[in-house]
Design a protein around this motif. Structure first.
Motif, short mmCIF file in Angstrom:
data_model
loop_
_atom_site.label_atom_id
_atom_site.label_comp_id
_atom_site.label_asym_id
_atom_site.label_seq_id
_atom_site.Cartn_x
_atom_site.Cartn_y
_atom_site.Cartn_z
N ILE A 46 63.07 51.68 -22.07
CA ILE A 46 62.15 52.59 -22.71
C ILE A 46 62.90 53.83 -23.47
CG2 ILE A 46 60.52 54.41 -21.99
CD1 ILE A 46 59.69 52.44 -19.76
N LEU A 49 64.36 52.26 -26.56
CA LEU A 49 63.36 51.91 -27.51
C LEU A 49 62.63 53.03 -28.14
CD1 LEU A 49 61.30 49.11 -25.57
CD2 LEU A 49 62.51 48.72 -27.93
N ALA A 50 62.46 54.18 -27.36
CA ALA A 50 62.10 55.29 -27.97
C ALA A 50 62.97 55.96 -29.00
CB ALA A 50 61.67 56.34 -26.89
N ILE A 53 62.82 54.03 -32.23
CA ILE A 53 61.71 54.00 -32.89
C ILE A 53 61.57 55.62 -33.41
CG2 ILE A 53 59.10 54.10 -32.87
CD1 ILE A 53 59.51 51.92 -30.76
N ARG A 54 62.11 56.66 -32.79
CA ARG A 54 61.86 57.79 -33.33
C ARG A 54 62.99 58.02 -34.50
NH1 ARG A 54 63.69 62.21 -29.15
NH2 ARG A 54 65.67 62.54 -30.73
N GLY A 73 60.96 48.32 -32.77
CA GLY A 73 60.69 48.14 -31.34
C GLY A 73 60.87 46.85 -30.74
N PHE A 126 56.40 47.72 -24.25
CA PHE A 126 56.93 49.26 -24.13
C PHE A 126 56.92 49.57 -25.64
CE2 PHE A 126 59.74 48.50 -20.25
CZ PHE A 126 58.78 48.61 -19.43
N SER A 127 57.19 48.84 -26.62
CA SER A 127 57.22 49.13 -28.09
C SER A 127 55.70 49.47 -28.32
CB SER A 127 57.91 47.91 -28.84
OG SER A 127 59.31 47.47 -28.51
N ILE A 130 55.19 52.76 -27.09
CA ILE A 130 55.89 54.11 -27.78
C ILE A 130 55.50 54.29 -29.43
CG2 ILE A 130 58.35 54.60 -28.46
CD1 ILE A 130 59.01 53.00 -25.87
N ILE A 133 52.67 56.30 -29.51
CA ILE A 133 52.83 57.82 -29.29
C ILE A 133 53.54 58.50 -30.39
CG2 ILE A 133 54.08 59.35 -27.96
CD1 ILE A 133 53.68 57.44 -25.44
N LEU A 134 54.30 57.53 -31.08
CA LEU A 134 55.25 58.20 -32.19
C LEU A 134 54.69 58.23 -33.41
CD1 LEU A 134 58.88 57.55 -30.74
CD2 LEU A 134 57.61 59.48 -30.59
#
Length: 137
Positions: A46, A49-50, A53-54, A73, A126-127, A130, A133-134
């Motif tokens: 997590i 990946l976060a 992606i960020r 992701g 999870f991707s 995330i 969210i992002l």
């Protein structure tokens, strides 16, 4: 693709360090060790990946579509799934099947299939979360 390697390698290194610490230093076995594996493997995925992606959003000038985040992701997840499977294969060759048996898995094929496929599937799920969210337009 460089982003996928960067964060895929990062996730793999953390997982490899945990497995080495658990088996060769702490000598953890049985149910508590398996629970710790699930927590550490998923938390590491997590976070990796976060971060990846960020970083993709930052590279895109602060914008990120859901699709861009998802693809980034998935690439990271596939990278660490393959690299982690290779790490476990190297452990199997150098240490033998004892580590696999400690995890409750006696079939090498099932173990590698489980690791690579499950890491890729969970990483993709999870991707999705995330990326949702992002995402930022």
């Amino acid at each position: 693709m460089r982003l996928a390697f960067k964060y895929g390698i990062l996730v793999t290194l953390v997982i490899a360090a945990w497995v080495a610490l658990k088996h060769f230093v702490l000598h953890l076995e049985s149910q508590p060790a398996q629970i710790a594996d699930v927590v550490i493997f998923n938390l590491t995925a997590i976070v990796g990946l976060a971060l990846g992606i960020r970083e993709k959003r930052t590279i895109n000038g602060g914008t990120l579509t859901f699709g861009d985040g998802l693809i980034t992701g998935i690439k990271i997840a596939l990278t660490y799934a393959i690299l982690t499977s290779a790490y476990f294969a190297a452990l199997l060759i150098t240490v033998g099947p004892k580590i696999m048996q400690q995890e409750g898995e006696t079939s090498v094929v099932k173990a590698f299939f489980g690791v690579s496929i499950m890491f890729a599937i969970f990483g993709s799920v999870f991707s999705v979360l995330i990326a949702l969210i992002l995402k930022k337009r």
